[in-house]
Design a protein around this motif. Sequence first.
Motif, PDB file in Angstrom:
ATOM      1  N   SER A  18       0.986  -1.571  -0.272  1.00 35.86           N
ATOM      2  CA  SER A  18      -0.083  -0.110   0.028  1.00 35.86           C
ATOM      3  C   SER A  18       1.039   1.234  -0.311  1.00 35.86           C
ATOM      4  N   SER A  19       0.030   2.175  -0.576  1.00 35.70           N
ATOM      5  CA  SER A  19       1.437   3.738   0.015  1.00 35.70           C
ATOM      6  C   SER A  19      -0.114   4.617  -0.521  1.00 35.70           C
ATOM      7  N   ALA A  20       0.633   6.129  -0.231  1.00 37.63           N
ATOM      8  CA  ALA A  20      -0.227   6.959  -0.410  1.00 37.63           C
ATOM      9  C   ALA A  20       0.877   8.597  -0.615  1.00 37.63           C
ATOM     10  N   SER A  21      -0.084   9.097  -1.242  1.00 33.89           N
ATOM     11  CA  SER A  21       1.118  10.202  -1.495  1.00 33.89           C
ATOM     12  C   SER A  21       0.390  11.301  -1.548  1.00 33.89           C
ATOM     13  N   ALA A  22       1.093  12.602  -1.811  1.00 35.54           N
ATOM     14  CA  ALA A  22       0.550  13.606  -2.090  1.00 35.54           C
ATOM     15  C   ALA A  22       1.049  15.042  -3.587  1.00 35.54           C
ATOM     16  N   TRP A  23       0.555  15.625  -3.583  1.00 34.39           N
ATOM     17  CA  TRP A  23       0.841  16.457  -4.681  1.00 34.39           C
ATOM     18  C   TRP A  23       0.669  17.346  -4.778  1.00 34.39           C
ATOM     19  N   LYS A  24       0.773  18.563  -5.511  1.00 30.65           N
ATOM     20  CA  LYS A  24       0.517  20.264  -5.658  1.00 30.65           C
ATOM     21  C   LYS A  24       1.601  19.986  -6.360  1.00 30.65           C
ATOM     22  N   ASN A  25       0.613  21.810  -7.537  1.00 26.87           N
ATOM     23  CA  ASN A  25       1.793  22.559  -8.720  1.00 26.87           C
ATOM     24  C   ASN A  25       2.600  20.880  -9.920  1.00 26.87           C
ATOM     25  N   GLY A  26       2.017  19.298  -9.960  1.00 28.36           N
ATOM     26  CA  GLY A  26       2.674  19.088 -10.873  1.00 28.36           C
ATOM     27  C   GLY A  26       3.934  18.408  -9.944  1.00 28.36           C
ATOM     28  N   ARG A  27       3.877  18.387  -8.333  1.00 27.51           N
ATOM     29  CA  ARG A  27       5.074  17.691  -8.009  1.00 27.51           C
ATOM     30  C   ARG A  27       4.907  17.019  -6.732  1.00 27.51           C
ATOM     31  N   GLN A  28       4.962  15.569  -6.787  1.00 35.02           N
ATOM     32  CA  GLN A  28       5.034  15.552  -5.014  1.00 35.02           C
ATOM     33  C   GLN A  28       5.399  15.771  -4.187  1.00 35.02           C
ATOM     34  N   LEU A  29       4.915  15.824  -3.591  1.00 26.27           N
ATOM     35  CA  LEU A  29       5.374  16.661  -2.370  1.00 26.27           C
ATOM     36  C   LEU A  29       5.490  15.710  -1.070  1.00 26.27           C
ATOM     37  N   GLU A  46      -2.207  -0.424   6.779  1.00 26.62           N
ATOM     38  CA  GLU A  46      -3.269   0.392   6.954  1.00 26.62           C
ATOM     39  C   GLU A  46      -3.110   1.867   7.307  1.00 26.62           C
ATOM     40  N   PHE A  47      -1.589   2.171   6.853  1.00 22.95           N
ATOM     41  CA  PHE A  47      -0.489   3.439   7.452  1.00 22.95           C
ATOM     42  C   PHE A  47      -1.634   4.490   5.635  1.00 22.95           C
ATOM     43  N   ARG A  48      -1.637   3.638   4.883  1.00 26.19           N
ATOM     44  CA  ARG A  48      -1.663   4.917   3.926  1.00 26.19           C
ATOM     45  C   ARG A  48      -3.439   5.184   4.145  1.00 26.19           C
ATOM     46  N   ALA A  49      -3.976   4.313   4.636  1.00 27.63           N
ATOM     47  CA  ALA A  49      -5.426   4.159   4.411  1.00 27.63           C
ATOM     48  C   ALA A  49      -5.500   5.765   5.440  1.00 27.63           C
ATOM     49  N   GLU A  50      -5.224   5.522   6.422  1.00 25.03           N
ATOM     50  CA  GLU A  50      -5.437   6.284   7.556  1.00 25.03           C
ATOM     51  C   GLU A  50      -5.053   7.956   7.981  1.00 25.03           C
ATOM     52  N   VAL A  51      -3.620   7.711   6.655  1.00 26.48           N
ATOM     53  CA  VAL A  51      -2.868   9.534   6.775  1.00 26.48           C
ATOM     54  C   VAL A  51      -4.085  10.094   5.662  1.00 26.48           C
ATOM     55  N   ALA A  52      -4.311   9.267   4.687  1.00 29.49           N
ATOM     56  CA  ALA A  52      -5.468   9.851   2.966  1.00 29.49           C
ATOM     57  C   ALA A  52      -6.777  10.296   4.320  1.00 29.49           C
ATOM     58  N   LYS A  53      -6.896   9.596   4.772  1.00 30.54           N
ATOM     59  CA  LYS A  53      -8.265  10.113   5.903  1.00 30.54           C
ATOM     60  C   LYS A  53      -8.046  10.933   6.253  1.00 30.54           C
ATOM     61  N   GLU A  54      -6.939  10.837   7.082  1.00 29.48           N
ATOM     62  CA  GLU A  54      -7.358  11.902   7.934  1.00 29.48           C
ATOM     63  C   GLU A  54      -6.858  13.559   7.302  1.00 29.48           C
ATOM     64  N   LEU A  55      -6.124  13.440   6.054  1.00 26.31           N
ATOM     65  CA  LEU A  55      -6.302  14.700   4.892  1.00 26.31           C
ATOM     66  C   LEU A  55      -7.225  14.800   4.234  1.00 26.31           C
ATOM     67  N   THR A  56      -8.521  13.863   3.883  1.00 30.56           N
ATOM     68  CA  THR A  56      -9.664  14.077   3.408  1.00 30.56           C
ATOM     69  C   THR A  56     -10.716  13.653   3.864  1.00 30.56           C
ATOM     70  N   GLY A  57     -10.777  12.872   4.337  1.00 31.54           N
ATOM     71  CA  GLY A  57     -12.347  12.275   5.284  1.00 31.54           C
ATOM     72  C   GLY A  57     -12.750  11.397   4.589  1.00 31.54           C
ATOM     73  N   PHE A  58     -11.764  11.072   3.676  1.00 34.26           N
ATOM     74  CA  PHE A  58     -12.293   9.622   2.768  1.00 34.26           C
ATOM     75  C   PHE A  58     -11.959   8.315   2.816  1.00 34.26           C
ATOM     76  N   ARG A  59     -11.933   7.232   3.467  1.00 37.49           N
ATOM     77  CA  ARG A  59     -11.363   6.016   2.986  1.00 37.49           C
ATOM     78  C   ARG A  59     -12.597   4.582   2.685  1.00 37.49           C
ATOM     79  N   LEU A  60     -12.252   4.009   1.986  1.00 37.51           N
ATOM     80  CA  LEU A  60     -12.877   3.381   0.749  1.00 37.51           C
ATOM     81  C   LEU A  60     -13.863   2.775   1.814  1.00 37.51           C
ATOM     82  N   ASP A  61     -13.410   1.584   2.789  1.00 36.13           N
ATOM     83  CA  ASP A  61     -13.743   0.520   3.839  1.00 36.13           C
ATOM     84  C   ASP A  61     -14.222   0.878   4.453  1.00 36.13           C
ATOM     85  N   GLN A  62     -14.584   2.083   4.780  1.00 42.97           N
ATOM     86  CA  GLN A  62     -15.782   2.728   6.334  1.00 42.97           C
ATOM     87  C   GLN A  62     -16.940   3.900   5.555  1.00 42.97           C
TER      88      GLN A  62
END
Length: 194
Positions: free
Chosen positions: A83-94, A147-163
Amino acid sequence: MGYSLSWAALKGGNPETVCSALGLRATRKREQLPKSKVTGAALPTGWYAILFNRTEIKDQTLEKLSRAGEVVSCFVEDHVMFSSASAWKNGRQLWRVAHDGGQDGVLHLETSGDLPAEFASIQKNLFAKQEKETAEPDDLKVHHVYEFRAEVAKELTGFRLDQDIPGISRDIFAALEPKSGSLLSRLFGKKDKQ
């Protein structure tokens, strides 16, 4: 069976912005669970999520989408515990975080970039759970660090597919399809109509 999918969420996004950036178009089909190859959903947190079943969103696609705003992405391959998670802005990975439990063990966590503030507390919590689980005499039952990627993404966006998503009614996901001639139409094998 398990999940094999990726998703990205655009902060302040909407279907028109995402479809325009990625060469997609909406269909009239709505789904309670994302079963089509590509689906999208407006989240009550102000993000617009796009999901790709059985496909990993490539960096090229995330780069393109992030030109429209802040993007958080997630990739899940349950079959091999990657599993992985990432953030991007202005065409570059943060930043990016990846876990390859199938190859590198249950405590594996690879990170790069300027990680969000939420990272430390989530990591501490999941590692503590994992260490407690690993200390049990029975076989490993739960793979918490996965579950790390899902927890970080949920914390930032409010979305987790399995919840469940609070405030959302049924059939939140709209099926999307590639426009003729787009990069995604070639990836999904759609033939251009001449």
